[in-house]
Design an enzyme around this catalytic site. Structure first.
Site, PDB file in Angstrom:
ATOM      1  CE1 TYR A 154      37.701  43.809  14.899  1.00  0.00           C
ATOM      2  CE2 TYR A 154      35.704  44.681  14.099  1.00  0.00           C
ATOM      3  CZ  TYR A 154      36.620  44.875  14.764  1.00  0.00           C
ATOM      4  OH  TYR A 154      36.649  45.577  15.946  1.00  0.00           O
ATOM      5  CG  HIS A 175      52.377  38.518   5.678  1.00  0.00           C
ATOM      6  ND1 HIS A 175      50.870  38.647   5.879  1.00  0.00           N
ATOM      7  CD2 HIS A 175      52.924  39.731   4.947  1.00  0.00           C
ATOM      8  CE1 HIS A 175      51.016  39.943   5.532  1.00  0.00           C
ATOM      9  NE2 HIS A 175      51.927  40.591   4.815  1.00  0.00           N
TER      10      HIS A 175
END
Length: 499
Positions: free
Chosen positions: A391, A416
């Protein structure tokens, strides 16, 4: 107000005296007057308790009622499962899950693949040593790091698609993918932090060589990880601190690989001793909790998931919803237990053995008023890594918060999907789409909650709803696709249509 006469020097003055009459006094006087009436009145102006204007907030009895109702509902489902399937818990079945169809190997194949990851760990150390000594240029070093990390994360995909379930069990393949993902994120952090320290080290050398270097230092200080101003003004540390490049050794790197964090630094906070009682309690909880989870999966999850494949194949939406709701409670219970076992027991065991002092592995995610807060608080090590290594760098280079959030969720969605599709060898995008759907779901939470603090409860309801219903839906979809992919559509008819 009352007045008081004050005589001073023959002059009369009036002074205002503060009234001591309160609302309660007025009500009490009014009640006394009403009680003296001949008709004995008992009514008074008051709102009903369920009205917002009443100010009543004590609903603890309803909370106890809800827990009791939940316990009764869970007991009914448990009895229904026991009557229909009997006792399905069998510890011997987990031998097949752990070792797969080929338990004759002297060394489990999954263990060999896990040991192979050490090659990439040592390669990363050699690359950093080459960059620190000047044998590798910055350009060639970056190419070597990207190649090393890319081969690392792609290795399980190549191996599992070559040998498959004939050699690797589902549990072993999942453990390999999980370990490789952790090593990948750790080595990413290791490379990036060493790059920051290397730039800092080079700037310090240049600063000592002339005034021109000082100008360069101040210029770089505005745009690098060092922050604003001169990075050497706050160069303060303990005499025992490790400094770059003294950290480039096997002991330091493997301590970081084993410690329960994804973010590398040269000097981790350490505890003075190992708390044996605390360690023993966490170990006991981990052992017994793991047995509980395995038993619940055998008894509750497996038969429900098997019975969901026919409704998915025929797209019977009513049956799909029934299976989803039936699977939601046991799946969510297992997820909560697994969260406690991993984030509290397992990670505290590692932290205690390695004397790692930062134990903030999670925060109060259960109180999260929106999706953003949930993802910031439920998995603190991953959140810290994402903020520090994704980020903030993207924000500094693009000045776009939206792009930084999108890239962060994209990388999270990739891992994921990686942790589900690769062990199953069923390459779908359900987990990826589920993670990317968190962005519009976050916007929905913000729309519902807004700036009204009283609406945060509704945002928390959305968070819990996504957790309770999203996971079982994903499980049923992947199981259906796994059976279709590896056994063919004809296997669908072999499953019972009755739950």
């Amino acid at each position: 107000m009352e007045t008081e006469l004050i005589n001073g020097n023959g002059v009369a003055k009036l002074r205002r005296v503060k009234s001591t009459t309160t609302v309660d006094d007025i009500k009490e006087k009014g009640a006394k007057k009403r009680s003296k009436r001949p008709d004995k009145p008992i009514h008074r102006p008051v709102d009903s308790l369920f009205s917002w204007s009443s100010g009543f907030t004590n609903f603890e009895g309803f909370v106890n009622w809800a827990f009791l109702l939940l316990a009764l509902g869970g007991s009914r489902l448990f009895l229904e499962n026991f009557i229909k399937y009997g006792i399905r818990v069998n510890p011997l079945d987990w031998v097949h899950v752990l070792f797969g169809d080929a338990p004759t190997y002297h060394i489990p194949p999954s263990l060999i693949v896990l040991l192979y990851s050490n090659l990439h760990i040592l390669m990363q150390l050699l690359i950093e040593k080459g960059l620190a000594s000047g044998y590798l240029s910055q350009k060639h070093g970056i190419i070597a790091q990207v190649t090393n990390l890319s081969v690392l994360i792609l290795t399980p995909i190549a191996i599992f698609n070559t040998w498959g379930t004939e050699v690797f069990s589902l549990f072993g393949a999942t453990a390999v993918c999980f370990a490789y993902s952790i090593v990948f994120l750790k080595l990413w952090s290791y490379a990036q932090v060493c790059g920051w320290c290397r730039a800092f080290h080079q700037l310090r050398k240049r600063r000592g060589s002339g005034s021109g270097a000082s100008v360069a230092v101040r210029g770089m200080g505005q745009n690098t990880i060092f922050g604003k101003g001169d990075p050497f003004d706050n160069d303060i540390g303990s005499p025992n601190d490790v400094h770059y490049p003294d950290n480039l050794n096997i002991r330091d790197l493997y301590y970081f690989i084993l410690v329960p964090t994804l973010c590398y630094e040269l000097n981790f906070p350490r505890t003075e001793r190992i708390r044996k009682r605390f360690l023993f309690r966490r170990m006991v909880e981990l052992v017994f909790g793991t047995q509980l989870v395995l038993g619940l999966i055998q008894q509750w999850i497996i038969p429900t998931v098997k019975n969901s494949i026919v409704p998915f194949s025929t797209m019977d939406f009513i049956k799909i919803q029934e299976r989803l709701l039936k699977l939601a409670i046991p799946n969510h219970l297992i997820w909560l237990i697994s969260f406690y076992l991993f984030f509290h027991c397992h990670m505290n065991i590692l932290g205690e053995l390695l004397k790692f002092a930062d134990r903030e592995f999670y925060q109060d995610w259960w109180n999260a008023p929106d999706i953003d807060t949930f993802w910031r608080t439920w998995n603190t090590p991953v959140h810290k890594w994402a903020v520090r290594h994704l980020y903030i760098p993207v924000m500094k280079n693009t000045n776009s918060r939206t792009l930084a959030i999108t890239i962060t969720f994209f990388i999270s969605a990739f891992f994921h999907e990686y942790l589900v599709s690769v062990p199953l060898r069923t390459y779908k995008i359900w987990a990826f789409c589920g993670m990317m759907a968190q962005i519009p779901l976050s916007s929905l939470c913000k729309l519902v909650v807004g700036k009204n603090q009283e609406r945060q409860r509704w945002g928390n309801v959305i968070v819990w709803g996504s957790l309770i219903l999203g996971q079982p839906l994903c499980i049923m979809m992947y199981y259906h696709d796994y059976v279709i992919t590896h056994f063919g559509p004809e296997w669908v008819q072999s499953f019972s249509k009755v739950s």
